[in-house]
Every structure is written in structure tokens, then in C-alpha cells.
Scaffold this active site. Structure first.
Site, PDB file in Angstrom:
ATOM      1  N   HIS A 108       0.943  -1.222   0.076  1.00 21.09           N
ATOM      2  CA  HIS A 108      -0.093  -0.260  -0.111  1.00 21.09           C
ATOM      3  C   HIS A 108       0.771   1.212   0.004  1.00 21.09           C
ATOM      4  O   HIS A 108       1.773   1.416   0.952  1.00 21.09           O
ATOM      5  CB  HIS A 108      -0.829  -0.188   1.140  1.00 21.09           C
ATOM      6  N   HIS A 111      -0.829  11.210  -1.708  1.00 22.58           N
ATOM      7  CA  HIS A 111      -1.977  10.970  -1.286  1.00 22.58           C
ATOM      8  C   HIS A 111      -3.096  12.226  -0.903  1.00 22.58           C
ATOM      9  O   HIS A 111      -4.449  12.168  -1.162  1.00 22.58           O
ATOM     10  CB  HIS A 111      -1.780  10.115   0.000  1.00 22.58           C
TER      11      HIS A 111
HETATM   12  O1  G3P Z   1      -6.040   1.765  -3.299  1.00 22.33           O
HETATM   13  C1  G3P Z   1      -6.601   1.509  -2.151  1.00 22.33           C
HETATM   14  C2  G3P Z   1      -6.333   2.364  -0.904  1.00 22.33           C
HETATM   15  O2  G3P Z   1      -5.026   3.026  -1.092  1.00 22.33           O
HETATM   16  C3  G3P Z   1      -7.461   3.342  -0.909  1.00 22.33           C
HETATM   17  O3  G3P Z   1      -7.415   4.301   0.233  1.00 22.33           O
HETATM   18  O4  G3P Z   1      -6.782   6.469   1.108  1.00 22.33           O
HETATM   19  O5  G3P Z   1      -4.962   4.744   1.029  1.00 22.33           O
HETATM   20  O6  G3P Z   1      -5.755   5.693  -1.113  1.00 22.33           O
HETATM   21  P1  G3P Z   1      -6.267   5.046   0.441  1.00 22.33           P
HETATM   22 MG    MG Z   2      -4.489   4.844  -2.363  1.00 18.94          MG
END
Ligand code: G3P
Ligand code: MG
Length: 247
Positions: A13, A55
Site C-alpha cells: 500500500h 495521497h
Molecule cells: O487503493 C486502495 C487504498 O489505497 C485506498 O485508500 O486512502 O489509502 O488511497 P487510500
Molecule cells: Mg491509495
């Protein structure tokens, strides 16, 4: 018959999860160095429309800059420090462009889930820019990226710009109407928050022919349960607890 998920089942992630500053090249390198096969990262546009990895809509949390990402041209964004907030070891790490990140993934043999993360008001524009650049970066490659977004307008724009690239319908909680929405956008996968997913919903999503991916799965016991429900892949921050061959 459900098609077998052709990509890694454990996806790092925001690049290197919790082991490196998020959405940086160092994070992507960390994932590869630990033997992972895939990364997810978030892509937004600068003031001069360069797709880059970040992000939040503001620079404050993950860089030494202040204010809105969309107000700053990429040359200035690229001069910011995106690593020192995480630890001194990563001081000097930059905000990478999507082009740099995509090339690094190709070089390292990493599969990418490119999350289109538009700042408010830039949904379509970001979808088009990301899809066009993804086509350029991966055109003709044997492994192609998966574009996902919480914003239907971004997915719709990405589809128009690069219809041949796979798209994922990203949502926090699966609400009623998810199937129609995902189908209307021509998505191949559904990505949702593991906190709210039930086994029944997992069956429903997979039964409807979509691959199912869950974020953000940081506990091995939860990862195990999700995989026992047939989930195709998980996004994790805990590269140290959930190894690449977990599933
Ligand atoms: O794409 C999965 C996840 O990354 C979505 O949440 O807020 O971490 O971008 P976020
Ligand atoms: Mg994400």
C-alpha cells in the site's frame, strides 16, 4: 467460472507500506527489495498538470511544503522533501512523478495498481492524464497496470482515454448499486475497505465476475480470513507481517 487473478495477491500500500515514506520511489524499491510483486500508489496533478505521487490534497502531512498540491508546479513540488517526516534515513526523498514511478516499477518487474486520486474539481482531467501516461509507460508491456479510483468521473475519463487498460471500482463500503456503477464504468475489479466487507458481499462481488481486492489489511489473521473468503488480493502496510507468499 471466475478468472484467476493474474497479479500478486499481496500488494504494498502506497509503495512501501509502513516501512518507508508513502508514495515515494524509496517505498517502491523497498517493496521490490523485500520480494513483493506489486505496489499501489496514489496519483494527483500538479498546477502544471504533471501526474505525481501523493495521497493528500495538501502537502503538509507528507512533505516539508505547505498548501495545496494543485497550486504548485511540478518543478517546485519535486524540490520538496517527502522523506524526512517519516525518518531521518529518508531525508532528501522526493515527490516522484508518475512517469518516474511507472518506469521504476517496470525496471523492478513490479505490477502496479495506480490509484487516480484527483484533487476536488480535477476528477476528469486527472483520469485522462493518468490513463494517457499509463498507456505510454506500459504500452506493449506484458504486465499492464490496473487503474482504480474512488471517483467515477475519473474512471469514466480514464476509460475514454485508454479503453484497453483495466479499471477497478474503488469504494469504502459496498453500498447498494455498486454493481451497476462498476459495470457502467467497465471495471474488472472491485476494491473496498476490509473493515466493512462481509463474506456474503465477497461472494456477491466474485459471483458477479469481478476480482475483489481489500484495503488496508494489516493483520495476518484478517488477511487469512479474507483469503479464505476468496478475496483475490489485499493491500497492506505491514510488509513485515504479511509476506509476499502469504496467500
Ligand atoms: O487503493 C486502495 C487504498 O489505497 C485506498 O485508500 O486512502 O489509502 O488511497 P487510500
Ligand atoms: Mg491509495
Amino acid at each position: 467460472m471466475h478468472r484467476t487473478w493474474p497479479h500478486p495477491r499481496v500488494v504494498c500500500h502506497r509503495g512501501g507500506g509502513a516501512l518507508a515514506p508513502e508514495n515515494t520511489l524509496a517505498g517502491i524499491r523497498k517493496a521490490a527489495a523485500m520480494g513483493f510483486g506489486g505496489v499501489e500508489f496514489d496519483v494527483m496533478l500538479s498546477a502544471d498538470k504533471v501526474p505525481l505521487l501523493i495521497h493528500d490534497e495538501t502537502l503538509d502531512r507528507t512533505t516539508n511544503g505547505r498548501g495545496s498540491v494543485t497550486a504548485m508546479p511540478y518543478a517546485r513540488l519535486a524540490s520538496l522533501d517527502a522523506g524526512a517526516w517519516f525518518s531521518p534515513e529518508y531525508r532528501g526523498e522526493r515527490v516522484p512523478s508518475f512517469e518516474e514511478a511507472g518506469k521504476l516499477c517496470a525496471q523492478l518487474g513490479l505490477w502496479a495498481n495506480v490509484e487516480i486520486k484527483p484533487a476536488r474539481g480535477f476528477e476528469r482531467e486527472t483520469g485522462v492524464a493518468v490513463a494517457k501516461l499509463a498507456l505510454e509507460l506500459w504500452g506493449g508491456a506484458s504486465i499492464s497496470p490496473l487503474l482504480s479510483s474512488f471517483e467515477p468521473a475519473s474512471l469514466e475519463a480514464a476509460r475514454a482515454a485508454a479503453p484497453g487498460l483495466d479499471r477497478g471500482y474503488l469504494t469504502d463500503r459496498l453500498g447498494s448499486g455498486w454493481d451497476e456503477a462498476a459495470r457502467a464504468l467497465g471495471c474488472v475489479s472491485v476494491h473496498c475497505n476490509c473493515k466493512y466487507l462481509t463474506e456474503g458481499q465477497a461472494d456477491e462481488v466474485r459471483g458477479a465476475g469481478y476480482w475483489l481486492l481489500c484495503y488496508t489489511v494489516n493483520e495476518p489473521v484478517i488477511a487469512r480470513r479474507l483469503f479464505s473468503w476468496g478475496i483475490d488480493a489485499i493491500f497492506t502496510d505491514r510488509l513485515d507481517l504479511i509476506p509476499p507468499d502469504f496467500a
